[in-house]
Design a protein around this motif. Sequence first.
Motif, PDB file in Angstrom:
ATOM      1  N   PRO A  37      84.062  16.992   6.725  1.00 33.74           N
ATOM      2  CA  PRO A  37      83.232  18.004   6.045  1.00 33.74           C
ATOM      3  C   PRO A  37      81.793  17.522   5.853  1.00 33.74           C
ATOM      4  O   PRO A  37      81.551  16.332   5.670  1.00 33.74           O
ATOM      5  CB  PRO A  37      83.938  18.167   4.706  1.00 33.74           C
ATOM      6  CG  PRO A  37      84.665  16.889   4.486  1.00 33.74           C
ATOM      7  CD  PRO A  37      84.974  16.293   5.817  1.00 33.74           C
ATOM      8  N   ALA A  39      78.007  19.065   3.863  1.00 32.75           N
ATOM      9  CA  ALA A  39      77.585  20.040   2.851  1.00 32.75           C
ATOM     10  C   ALA A  39      77.361  21.410   3.480  1.00 32.75           C
ATOM     11  O   ALA A  39      77.692  22.440   2.909  1.00 32.75           O
ATOM     12  CB  ALA A  39      76.322  19.553   2.163  1.00 32.75           C
ATOM     13  N   LYS A  41      78.797  22.672   6.174  1.00 32.86           N
ATOM     14  CA  LYS A  41      80.046  23.308   6.552  1.00 32.86           C
ATOM     15  C   LYS A  41      80.727  23.953   5.363  1.00 32.86           C
ATOM     16  O   LYS A  41      81.435  24.944   5.511  1.00 32.86           O
ATOM     17  CB  LYS A  41      81.002  22.258   7.142  1.00 32.86           C
ATOM     18  CG  LYS A  41      80.774  21.907   8.591  1.00 32.86           C
ATOM     19  CD  LYS A  41      81.871  20.937   9.022  1.00 32.86           C
ATOM     20  CE  LYS A  41      81.578  20.340  10.385  1.00 32.86           C
ATOM     21  NZ  LYS A  41      82.546  19.267  10.692  1.00 32.86           N
ATOM     22  N   LEU A  42      80.538  23.358   4.200  1.00 30.97           N
ATOM     23  CA  LEU A  42      81.294  23.821   3.041  1.00 30.97           C
ATOM     24  C   LEU A  42      80.603  24.914   2.252  1.00 30.97           C
ATOM     25  O   LEU A  42      81.065  25.301   1.187  1.00 30.97           O
ATOM     26  CB  LEU A  42      81.608  22.639   2.112  1.00 30.97           C
ATOM     27  CG  LEU A  42      82.544  21.599   2.726  1.00 30.97           C
ATOM     28  CD1 LEU A  42      82.898  20.545   1.711  1.00 30.97           C
ATOM     29  CD2 LEU A  42      83.804  22.241   3.258  1.00 30.97           C
ATOM     30  N   THR A  43      79.472  25.420   2.744  1.00 32.00           N
ATOM     31  CA  THR A  43      78.882  26.558   2.043  1.00 32.00           C
ATOM     32  C   THR A  43      79.688  27.817   2.374  1.00 32.00           C
ATOM     33  O   THR A  43      80.319  27.909   3.418  1.00 32.00           O
ATOM     34  CB  THR A  43      77.418  26.799   2.469  1.00 32.00           C
ATOM     35  OG1 THR A  43      77.378  26.786   3.886  1.00 32.00           O
ATOM     36  CG2 THR A  43      76.504  25.758   1.913  1.00 32.00           C
ATOM     37  N   THR A  44      79.641  28.779   1.431  1.00 30.12           N
ATOM     38  CA  THR A  44      80.339  30.039   1.679  1.00 30.12           C
ATOM     39  C   THR A  44      79.663  30.769   2.829  1.00 30.12           C
ATOM     40  O   THR A  44      78.437  30.786   2.914  1.00 30.12           O
ATOM     41  CB  THR A  44      80.269  30.903   0.400  1.00 30.12           C
ATOM     42  OG1 THR A  44      80.652  30.076  -0.694  1.00 30.12           O
ATOM     43  CG2 THR A  44      81.205  32.070   0.493  1.00 30.12           C
ATOM     44  N   TYR A  45      80.434  31.367   3.707  1.00 32.06           N
ATOM     45  CA  TYR A  45      79.863  31.987   4.900  1.00 32.06           C
ATOM     46  C   TYR A  45      79.150  33.296   4.577  1.00 32.06           C
ATOM     47  O   TYR A  45      78.056  33.557   5.059  1.00 32.06           O
ATOM     48  CB  TYR A  45      80.966  32.225   5.932  1.00 32.06           C
ATOM     49  CG  TYR A  45      80.471  32.937   7.162  1.00 32.06           C
ATOM     50  CD1 TYR A  45      79.697  32.282   8.095  1.00 32.06           C
ATOM     51  CD2 TYR A  45      80.759  34.286   7.358  1.00 32.06           C
ATOM     52  CE1 TYR A  45      79.225  32.929   9.212  1.00 32.06           C
ATOM     53  CE2 TYR A  45      80.289  34.945   8.479  1.00 32.06           C
ATOM     54  CZ  TYR A  45      79.526  34.267   9.401  1.00 32.06           C
ATOM     55  OH  TYR A  45      79.057  34.920  10.508  1.00 32.06           O
ATOM     56  N   GLU A  46      79.790  34.123   3.734  1.00 30.74           N
ATOM     57  CA  GLU A  46      79.314  35.475   3.438  1.00 30.74           C
ATOM     58  C   GLU A  46      78.998  36.228   4.724  1.00 30.74           C
ATOM     59  O   GLU A  46      79.915  36.579   5.454  1.00 30.74           O
ATOM     60  CB  GLU A  46      78.139  35.441   2.463  1.00 30.74           C
ATOM     61  CG  GLU A  46      78.640  35.076   1.075  1.00 30.74           C
ATOM     62  CD  GLU A  46      77.619  35.228  -0.010  1.00 30.74           C
ATOM     63  OE1 GLU A  46      76.541  35.750   0.242  1.00 30.74           O
ATOM     64  OE2 GLU A  46      77.939  34.825  -1.143  1.00 30.74           O
ATOM     65  N   CYS A  47      77.690  36.429   5.047  1.00 24.19           N
ATOM     66  CA  CYS A  47      77.425  37.162   6.278  1.00 24.19           C
ATOM     67  C   CYS A  47      76.618  36.319   7.245  1.00 24.19           C
ATOM     68  O   CYS A  47      76.011  36.821   8.175  1.00 24.19           O
ATOM     69  CB  CYS A  47      76.721  38.470   5.976  1.00 24.19           C
ATOM     70  SG  CYS A  47      75.179  38.229   5.117  1.00 24.19           S
ATOM     71  N   PRO A  51      74.005  31.751   1.216  1.00 28.02           N
ATOM     72  CA  PRO A  51      74.347  32.554   0.041  1.00 28.02           C
ATOM     73  C   PRO A  51      73.338  32.354  -1.087  1.00 28.02           C
ATOM     74  O   PRO A  51      72.775  31.279  -1.243  1.00 28.02           O
ATOM     75  CB  PRO A  51      75.726  32.039  -0.356  1.00 28.02           C
ATOM     76  CG  PRO A  51      75.856  30.713   0.278  1.00 28.02           C
ATOM     77  CD  PRO A  51      75.026  30.743   1.513  1.00 28.02           C
ATOM     78  N   GLY A  53      72.745  32.783  -5.247  1.00 24.79           N
ATOM     79  CA  GLY A  53      73.380  32.990  -6.546  1.00 24.79           C
ATOM     80  C   GLY A  53      74.850  32.614  -6.546  1.00 24.79           C
ATOM     81  O   GLY A  53      75.330  31.895  -5.674  1.00 24.79           O
ATOM     82  N   GLU A  54      75.545  33.124  -7.571  1.00 25.89           N
ATOM     83  CA  GLU A  54      76.967  32.832  -7.716  1.00 25.89           C
ATOM     84  C   GLU A  54      77.768  33.489  -6.600  1.00 25.89           C
ATOM     85  O   GLU A  54      77.274  34.344  -5.885  1.00 25.89           O
ATOM     86  CB  GLU A  54      77.455  33.363  -9.077  1.00 25.89           C
ATOM     87  CG  GLU A  54      77.311  32.359 -10.205  1.00 25.89           C
ATOM     88  CD  GLU A  54      78.098  31.081  -9.946  1.00 25.89           C
ATOM     89  OE1 GLU A  54      79.329  31.151  -9.874  1.00 25.89           O
ATOM     90  OE2 GLU A  54      77.469  30.020  -9.802  1.00 25.89           O
ATOM     91  N   GLY A  55      79.019  33.108  -6.479  1.00 26.10           N
ATOM     92  CA  GLY A  55      79.857  33.648  -5.415  1.00 26.10           C
ATOM     93  C   GLY A  55      80.086  35.127  -5.536  1.00 26.10           C
ATOM     94  O   GLY A  55      80.092  35.852  -4.559  1.00 26.10           O
ATOM     95  N   TRP A  56      80.281  35.606  -6.776  1.00 19.53           N
ATOM     96  CA  TRP A  56      80.592  37.014  -6.928  1.00 19.53           C
ATOM     97  C   TRP A  56      79.341  37.812  -7.256  1.00 19.53           C
ATOM     98  O   TRP A  56      78.497  37.368  -8.026  1.00 19.53           O
ATOM     99  CB  TRP A  56      81.614  37.206  -8.053  1.00 19.53           C
ATOM    100  CG  TRP A  56      82.961  36.702  -7.670  1.00 19.53           C
ATOM    101  CD1 TRP A  56      83.577  36.886  -6.481  1.00 19.53           C
ATOM    102  CD2 TRP A  56      83.855  35.942  -8.481  1.00 19.53           C
ATOM    103  NE1 TRP A  56      84.809  36.293  -6.491  1.00 19.53           N
ATOM    104  CE2 TRP A  56      85.007  35.706  -7.697  1.00 19.53           C
ATOM    105  CE3 TRP A  56      83.800  35.438  -9.762  1.00 19.53           C
ATOM    106  CZ2 TRP A  56      86.092  34.984  -8.179  1.00 19.53           C
ATOM    107  CZ3 TRP A  56      84.884  34.731 -10.244  1.00 19.53           C
ATOM    108  CH2 TRP A  56      86.021  34.505  -9.447  1.00 19.53           C
TER     109      TRP A  56
END
Lengths: 123, 456
Positions: A37, A39, A41-47, A51, A53-56
């Motif tokens: 891994p 850093a 690679k471990l980010t949220t993909y989203e689109c 990303p 802000g927060e995840g949600w």
Amino acid sequence: MTGYFGSYVVVAVLLGVGVAIFAGGLLANRLLRPDRPTAEKLTTYECGVDPVGEGWAQSQIRYYVFTYLYVVFAVDAVFLFPWATVFADPGFGLTTLVEMFVFLAFIALGILYAWRKRVLTWT
Amino acid sequence: MTFLVSPVANPGPTSPGPTLADFGHDPLWISIIKAVFLFVFLMVGVLMGVWTERKLISRMQHRYGPNRAGKFGLLQTVADGLKMGLKEDLMPRKVDKLLYFLAPVIIAVPAFLAFSVIPFGPVVSMFGVKTPLQLTDLPVAVLLILAMASIGVYGIVLAGWASRSPYAILGGLRSSAQVVSYEIAMGLSFVAVFLYAGTLSTSEIVAKQADGGSFALGSLNIPLPSWYAVLLIPSFLIYVLTMLGETNRVPFDLPEGEGELVGGFHTEYSSSLKFAMFMLAEYVNVFVVSGVATTLFLGGWRAPWPISLWDGANVGWWPMLWFFAKLVLLFCFFVWVRASLPRVRYDQLMHFGWKVLIPLNLAWILMVASFRALRVDNSPLVIVLMAIVVVGALGVYFRFDTVLQRRREQRAAQEAEEFDQLRDQPTAGGFPVPALDLPHYHGATTGLNRKEVPSA
């Protein structure tokens, strides 16, 4: 595997076997796959864009009232099943039919009410 | 040792097959054989199913489809599966680790479980033990299938929630709203079958479709069709629509909207084994709904008409072939629909599920119940009731129709008014609007005398 609950035991055992197979598969996967891994690679993909802000994110959830309606209708359907099963047996006849009509009328009233209140539209 | 083809004693060509009483007598090792067979069948079925779908849809679109790995590309799915099993798996930093891990298991296991009550064939002799070709049967078998479908929804919601990504959660919520909506219509479409079969056990429903009986109209004896798909055709049609919605297939494949939701609830599952499990569950679910359609509406493992004239068609191991044939044809139907239809919009989907399928279903159940009551006890009161139901349903329908018509007219008038206003003052809405009614929108060429200029 005999007796009334025998068939249910088979289903429960199959559940156990299924969980074991998939958990085992994931475990084998963990042992076999490379794991390097970083850093990035471990980010949220989203689109695909980094990303923000927060995840949600807050957003308006359409049709959430439908889940309440679902509970009502699912319970109704469950009540309909035993009725449909014994319906044609001796001893059940016209009375059973009328009772179920009353019951179905109540359900229908529920969906008509929701319809009239415009719950069923895109809000 | 080989499987012995040895039918039950004196079965006769119209033997209705096993009933609930035939279950629960299997020795443990027979149950193990059947369970292993189920898993192997579904795994191989998914491998072949993915290949069949890709190959079939590419032929429908004038392409070749996969043709590199193995003969006819048969090994393509195997290669993809191996790759997914062996490549690096990324677990994004922000995800809820436990639920992110559990979601694929929660979605895949119930899909397999539902198959335990699907009958593959009648009682056969397996290594000298007489046993039905079905892992188990319950007095509430169909309810078990519906329950498993509901548990699968948890996997979808949890995958979306645990990913902590806005698109994933939107996709998960949308997907669950769709699945629960279509599940109700699906459950209601079964009621008519139960009314006729008088049982929820899958093996007995198949047995009930052995012979349609006959309907006495005065002195005339009209033989009824034995398949519930023919006898209860509205239920069957509604079920076919709901099974497309329930498995998130085209034209109801909304959970994955590339333009709006990225990959939907499994956006954050990079192409790893977990993602493969979501795909596996999707295909197994397609097989489950096809199996249910076969069992409840298409006569189960019983041979279709011209073959059923042969005495040996419904005994021994042959019925398994008819069952597979029906399953494969239904799967091809899924692919055909996918190649032919565009997807519907989300609000159209919900509208269709709640405002068309469910009310239609309720009305149809009333009709079927009255009709059954008429056959059980032939009293004039039933006919009166039936008339009341029909009149009531029509009354509600027309009332809704007039209200809807009035609203539609109102909306049309409002829109026309808006157009008039915008035509007079193009900036009235806060931003400039091009003239809405230019002559060339209507195909007019007045005043313009364009000529084609030849190039070069």
